[in-house]
Design a protein around this motif. Structure first.
Motif, short mmCIF file in Angstrom:
data_model
loop_
_atom_site.label_atom_id
_atom_site.label_comp_id
_atom_site.label_asym_id
_atom_site.label_seq_id
_atom_site.Cartn_x
_atom_site.Cartn_y
_atom_site.Cartn_z
N GLY A 1 0.81 -1.21 0.00
CA GLY A 1 0.00 0.00 0.00
C GLY A 1 0.83 1.25 0.00
N LEU A 2 0.13 2.39 0.02
CA LEU A 2 0.76 3.69 -0.01
C LEU A 2 0.51 4.50 1.24
CD1 LEU A 2 -0.18 4.78 -3.65
CD2 LEU A 2 2.09 4.17 -2.85
N GLY A 3 -0.27 3.97 2.18
CA GLY A 3 -0.70 4.76 3.34
C GLY A 3 0.45 5.34 4.12
N LEU A 4 1.41 4.51 4.52
CA LEU A 4 2.52 5.02 5.33
C LEU A 4 3.45 5.91 4.52
CD1 LEU A 4 3.43 1.94 7.57
CD2 LEU A 4 1.97 3.90 8.09
N ALA A 5 3.59 5.65 3.21
CA ALA A 5 4.41 6.52 2.37
C ALA A 5 3.82 7.93 2.34
CB ALA A 5 4.50 5.96 0.95
N VAL A 6 2.50 8.02 2.29
CA VAL A 6 1.84 9.32 2.32
C VAL A 6 2.05 9.99 3.67
CG1 VAL A 6 -0.39 10.48 2.23
CG2 VAL A 6 0.16 8.72 0.56
N VAL A 7 1.98 9.23 4.74
CA VAL A 7 2.21 9.78 6.08
C VAL A 7 3.61 10.39 6.17
CG1 VAL A 7 2.47 9.21 8.53
CG2 VAL A 7 0.56 8.25 7.21
N GLY A 8 4.61 9.66 5.66
CA GLY A 8 5.97 10.19 5.69
C GLY A 8 6.10 11.47 4.88
N THR A 9 5.44 11.53 3.71
CA THR A 9 5.50 12.73 2.87
C THR A 9 4.85 13.92 3.58
OG1 THR A 9 5.45 11.39 0.86
CG2 THR A 9 4.83 13.70 0.65
N ILE A 10 3.70 13.70 4.22
CA ILE A 10 3.02 14.79 4.92
C ILE A 10 3.85 15.25 6.12
CG2 ILE A 10 0.97 15.35 6.27
CD1 ILE A 10 -0.61 13.48 4.43
N ALA A 11 4.48 14.31 6.82
CA ALA A 11 5.32 14.69 7.96
C ALA A 11 6.49 15.56 7.51
CB ALA A 11 5.81 13.44 8.68
N ARG A 12 7.15 15.17 6.42
CA ARG A 12 8.28 15.98 5.93
C ARG A 12 7.82 17.35 5.47
NH1 ARG A 12 9.63 10.93 3.77
NH2 ARG A 12 8.74 11.50 1.73
N ALA A 13 6.59 17.44 4.91
CA ALA A 13 6.08 18.73 4.48
C ALA A 13 5.86 19.67 5.65
CB ALA A 13 4.77 18.54 3.71
N HIS A 14 5.66 19.12 6.85
CA HIS A 14 5.50 19.93 8.05
C HIS A 14 6.80 20.06 8.84
CE1 HIS A 14 1.23 19.15 7.21
NE2 HIS A 14 0.95 20.18 8.00
N GLY A 15 7.93 19.76 8.21
CA GLY A 15 9.20 19.89 8.89
C GLY A 15 9.45 18.81 9.92
N GLY A 16 8.80 17.67 9.77
CA GLY A 16 8.97 16.57 10.73
C GLY A 16 9.31 15.28 10.04
N ARG A 17 9.00 14.18 10.69
CA ARG A 17 9.24 12.86 10.12
C ARG A 17 8.38 11.84 10.85
NH1 ARG A 17 14.09 14.46 12.38
NH2 ARG A 17 14.66 13.52 14.36
N ALA A 18 8.41 10.63 10.33
CA ALA A 18 7.62 9.55 10.91
C ALA A 18 8.46 8.28 10.91
CB ALA A 18 6.32 9.34 10.11
N TRP A 19 8.22 7.42 11.89
CA TRP A 19 8.93 6.14 11.95
C TRP A 19 8.03 5.09 12.58
CZ3 TRP A 19 10.02 10.28 15.11
CH2 TRP A 19 9.88 10.11 16.48
N ALA A 20 8.41 3.87 12.41
CA ALA A 20 7.61 2.74 12.91
C ALA A 20 8.48 1.85 13.77
CB ALA A 20 7.03 1.95 11.73
N ASP A 21 7.84 1.22 14.78
CA ASP A 21 8.50 0.21 15.60
C ASP A 21 7.44 -0.71 16.17
OD1 ASP A 21 7.30 1.92 17.34
OD2 ASP A 21 9.05 2.29 18.61
N ASN A 22 7.86 -1.73 16.90
CA ASN A 22 6.95 -2.70 17.50
C ASN A 22 6.91 -2.51 19.01
OD1 ASN A 22 6.17 -4.07 15.10
ND2 ASN A 22 8.12 -5.18 15.11
N ARG A 23 5.73 -2.67 19.58
CA ARG A 23 5.56 -2.56 21.03
C ARG A 23 6.13 -3.80 21.71
NH1 ARG A 23 -0.36 -2.52 21.88
NH2 ARG A 23 0.11 -1.72 23.98
N ALA A 24 6.66 -3.61 22.90
CA ALA A 24 7.23 -4.74 23.64
C ALA A 24 6.17 -5.78 23.98
CB ALA A 24 7.92 -4.23 24.91
N GLU A 25 4.93 -5.29 24.24
CA GLU A 25 3.86 -6.22 24.60
C GLU A 25 3.13 -6.77 23.38
OE1 GLU A 25 2.37 -1.94 25.15
OE2 GLU A 25 4.22 -3.11 25.39
N GLY A 26 3.58 -6.43 22.20
CA GLY A 26 2.98 -6.92 20.97
C GLY A 26 2.19 -5.83 20.26
N GLY A 27 2.23 -5.88 18.95
CA GLY A 27 1.52 -4.87 18.18
C GLY A 27 2.49 -3.85 17.58
N ALA A 28 1.94 -3.00 16.74
CA ALA A 28 2.76 -2.01 16.02
C ALA A 28 2.54 -0.63 16.60
CB ALA A 28 2.43 -2.02 14.53
N ARG A 29 3.53 0.20 16.44
CA ARG A 29 3.45 1.60 16.85
C ARG A 29 4.03 2.47 15.74
NH1 ARG A 29 6.78 1.61 20.78
NH2 ARG A 29 5.34 1.32 22.51
#
Length: 466
Positions: free
Chosen positions: A421-449
């Motif tokens: 998909g393109l969902g997270l790619a769009v999130v990264g583009t919007i974050a950079r447009a606002h002078g920020g960024r986005a990243w992903a990791d996994n929760r210690a108790e399970g699941g995504a963040r």
């Protein structure tokens, strides 16, 4: 216009040739003038010397006893005359007898010695004359010595001929040398031009061959190769995006086509038609989301999306997402939103789309009965949005590439393992447009963040990273 259309080597060669011609002409004029002045000085020195030899004889012996004929050393171009104060010629060299070197008024008014240039019929070319008043026992008389400047003229003519021949030869040699030097210097540019013309879209991997050294042309070639690298990478990314988008679009279109063909193949019950329309609606929503994401990526220029910042209440932004996903979410996943009552400065349209993509991505990978939590907070000028879910989390092998278009995702509970998909790619583009960024990791108790940080307040600064 015609000058601008000439090749650079022609323009440089012509300009250098004209410049060298001007320099040689100026140098020749200087040499001519300096030589002419030096010859005049030499003539004046000779005239003074002859006058100094004659003055004692005139003073002691009188004009009648003085010989004014030229000697062998002086040559036949020298002459002399002695005149009375009234201008009457008392003695004269035989070659100019019958001609006065100076007019009577000039002789009568002569107060001190001086040089004169006159044309005399009996003398070739201009005559250079030195007139000196002399006091004798018989009173004041005027001694005039002169010489023809024909020799000076002959020497200057010879000098002009020499300068013209030598200058023309020097100009030709220098122009030829400049032409060869310029052609040699521009040869790598012509080679790079031909190589660049041979590079096509079907063979983007070719590069310009660089000559050794670190001059401007070598640096230009290196810069062009770097530009070609970026172009090739951009073209490859666009092709990859088009290929993956085409593959992603083909599936929902095929499903809709099958559902509609089945519905039209014969009589169907209301329940069957309802199920068919529901399936078509789901796939249409998928296509709509994919189209919107592609539109966002296409509007980004150089990875930068144009934004229109405005002050908006943060709870109001998340309330829109809560309402939309509350209406559309039928998977049995609980969605919770949490945000302080504050105002942020963001592009509301892009921010809502980023939140929708994050929530949609979490819902697609969270099993029924799971939970998706959206937390937003602002610290100073930094807005942080965190979306956590209780799904299987990100595959560690691709977690660093999660924000690339159509990156393969871990398995979903509905069996769509390996979806893209393109969902997270769009999130990264919007974050950079606002002078920020986005990243992903996994929760210690399970699941995504997924964490997105933006510059969304009055405080400027680099947002924190993981």
């Amino acid at each position: 216009m015609r000058w601008a259309q000439l090749p650079i080597k022609y323009r440089l060669s012509i300009a250098l040739g004209l410049g060298m011609a001007a320099v040689l002409t100026g140098l020749s004029v200087f040499v001519y003038g300096k030589t002419g002045a030096d010859l005049i000085d030499a003539i004046d020195v000779g005239l003074r010397s002859r006058a100094e030899l004659l003055i004692p004889n005139v003073r002691d012996d009188g004009p009648a006893a003085v010989s004014v004929e030229p000697t062998l050393i002086e040559g036949d171009r020298a002459f002399a005359q002695i005149a009375s104060p009234s201008g009457r010629i008392l003695r004269s060299t035989s070659s100019i007898s019958g001609w006065a070197l100076l007019p009577s008024p000039v002789i009568r008014s002569l107060g001190k010695g001086g040089f004169y240039d006159r044309r005399i019929a009996a003398v070739d070319d201009v005559a250079r004359i030195l007139a000196v008043p002399v006091m004798t026992h018989h009173g004041r008389i005027v001694l005039m010595v002169g010489v023809s400047m024909q020799d000076r003229r002959d020497e200057l003519v010879q000098l002009v001929t020499t300068l013209a021949i030598a200058g023309s030869a020097a100009l030709g040699l220098l122009s030829a040398g400049a032409w060869l030097a310029i052609a040699g210097a521009l040869r790598p540019v012509e080679r790079m031009r031909r190589q660049a013309a041979d590079i096509s879209a079907s063979d983007p991997g070719r590069r310009l061959s660089l000559a050794g050294g670190h001059d401007e042309i070598a640096l230009l070639g290196a810069t062009l190769n770097q530009m070609l690298d970026r172009i090739e990478e951009s073209v490859a990314n666009e092709r990859r995006l088009v290929d993956r988008a085409s593959h992603e679009l083909r599936t929902p279109l095929a499903i809709q086509r099958i559902d509609l063909d089945v519905a039209l193949s014969g009589p169907r019950t209301v329940e069957e038609l309802t199920n068919t329309l529901t399936s078509v609606s789901v796939e249409n929503a998928h296509l709509t989301r994919l189209t919107e994401d592609l539109l966002v990526l296409s509007r980004a220029r150089g990875g930068v999306l144009p934004v229109r910042l405005a002050k908006v209440a943060l709870p109001e932004l998340l309330e829109d997402a809560r309402r939309r996903h509350g209406l559309l979410n039928g998977s049995g996943v609980q969605v919770a939103f949490q945000a302080p009552d504050c105002v942020v400065r963001v592009d509301a349209v892009w921010f809502r789309q980023a939140v929708d993509n994050l929530v949609d991505n979490a819902l697609r990978h969270t099993p029924s009965g799971g939970r998706v939590e959206v937390r937003a907070d602002r610290q100073g000028g930094i807005l942080t949005v965190i979306v956590e879910d209780t799904g299987p989390g990100f595959d560690e092998a691709i977690i660093g590439e999660a924000f690339e278009p159509f990156t393969r995702s871990p398995g979903a509970p509905d069996g769509r393992r390996g979806s893209a998909g393109l969902g997270l790619a769009v999130v990264g583009t919007i974050a950079r447009a606002h002078g920020g960024r986005a990243w992903a990791d996994n929760r210690a108790e399970g699941g995504a963040r997924v964490t997105m940080v933006l510059n969304a307040g009055v405080t400027e600064g680099q947002p924190p990273g993981p």
